[in-house]
Each structure stands twice: as C-alpha cells, then as structure tokens.
Design a protein around this motif. Structure first.
Motif, short mmCIF file in Angstrom:
data_model
loop_
_atom_site.label_atom_id
_atom_site.label_comp_id
_atom_site.label_asym_id
_atom_site.label_seq_id
_atom_site.Cartn_x
_atom_site.Cartn_y
_atom_site.Cartn_z
N MET A 1 38.84 46.77 34.78
CA MET A 1 39.19 46.03 36.00
C MET A 1 38.69 46.77 37.23
O MET A 1 38.25 46.17 38.20
CB MET A 1 40.71 45.85 36.05
N ARG A 2 38.73 48.09 37.19
CA ARG A 2 38.25 48.89 38.31
C ARG A 2 36.73 48.92 38.39
O ARG A 2 36.16 49.05 39.46
CB ARG A 2 38.77 50.33 38.20
N LYS B 1 38.65 40.31 39.58
CA LYS B 1 39.01 39.00 40.12
C LYS B 1 40.00 38.28 39.19
O LYS B 1 40.99 37.72 39.65
CB LYS B 1 37.75 38.16 40.31
N GLU B 2 39.75 38.32 37.90
CA GLU B 2 40.64 37.68 36.93
C GLU B 2 41.98 38.39 36.87
O GLU B 2 43.03 37.76 36.74
CB GLU B 2 39.99 37.62 35.55
N PHE B 3 41.98 39.71 36.98
CA PHE B 3 43.23 40.48 37.01
C PHE B 3 44.09 40.04 38.20
O PHE B 3 45.29 39.84 38.06
CB PHE B 3 42.94 41.98 37.10
N GLU B 4 43.46 39.89 39.34
CA GLU B 4 44.20 39.49 40.54
C GLU B 4 44.85 38.12 40.37
O GLU B 4 45.98 37.90 40.81
CB GLU B 4 43.29 39.51 41.76
N ILE C 1 51.63 51.32 38.34
CA ILE C 1 50.87 51.36 37.08
C ILE C 1 49.37 51.29 37.33
O ILE C 1 48.59 52.00 36.71
CB ILE C 1 51.28 50.20 36.16
N TYR C 2 48.96 50.44 38.24
CA TYR C 2 47.53 50.16 38.41
C TYR C 2 46.95 50.78 39.67
O TYR C 2 46.14 50.18 40.34
CB TYR C 2 47.31 48.64 38.41
N GLU C 3 47.35 52.01 39.96
CA GLU C 3 46.74 52.69 41.10
C GLU C 3 45.36 53.19 40.69
O GLU C 3 45.08 53.37 39.50
CB GLU C 3 47.61 53.84 41.59
#
Length: 85
Positions: free
Chosen positions: A22-23, A30-33, A49-51
């Motif tokens: 995702m990073r 985009k899909e993660f968002e 979690i997703y920093e």
C-alpha cells in the motif's frame, strides 16, 4: 474463530506485506483508502497500525493490541476456536 496461537502470526505477516504494498503502489493505496473509510471507526487506530515505515515487529504488536480484545470479547460471548489440521 481461528485458534489465536495457531493463526495470528500466520495472518500478521501477509497483513504487513499488504501494508508495505500500500505504501509502495499508488493503485493499492487508493484501494486501501476506499476500504479504510468503511472499516476504521477511529482514525487514531488507523494511524497506530498503518503509520509510515513501521517495522514488522511493531506492526505485529500493534495489530495484536487492536484485534485481541475483540477476539477475547467474542470468546466471552461463546464463540469457539477452531483449527484445520
């Protein structure tokens, strides 16, 4: 529910790999968002979690800190554990 000791670590590694993708890839980000808007009810939790650049060991600990209380609550409600042999 899947047996915690058997399956959590097996699931945490692919989850971290998807986080790294995702990073790295805009299309995955985009899909993660899109999904995050529906599945995170607390932005503090999301960023915990997703920093960016979180290492696997810390990611695993943070993921466990988020999921384990929900798992324990489900156990207290009578849900049983299972595992495939």
């Amino acid at each position: 529910m899947p047996d915690w000791n058997t399956y959590f670590k097996r699931r945490a590694m692919p989850e971290h790999q998807s986080y790294r993708m995702m990073r790295e890839y805009d299309v995955v980000h985009k899909e993660f968002e899109k999904c995050a808007k529906k599945h995170f009810n607390d932005d503090r939790l999301r960023y915990r979690i997703y920093e960016s650049d979180i290492e696997y060991e810390r990611f695993e600990k943070e993921l466990e800190a988020v999921i384990l209380p929900v798992y324990k609550s489900a156990q207290n409600c009578g849900f049983r554990e299972w595992k495939y042999i």
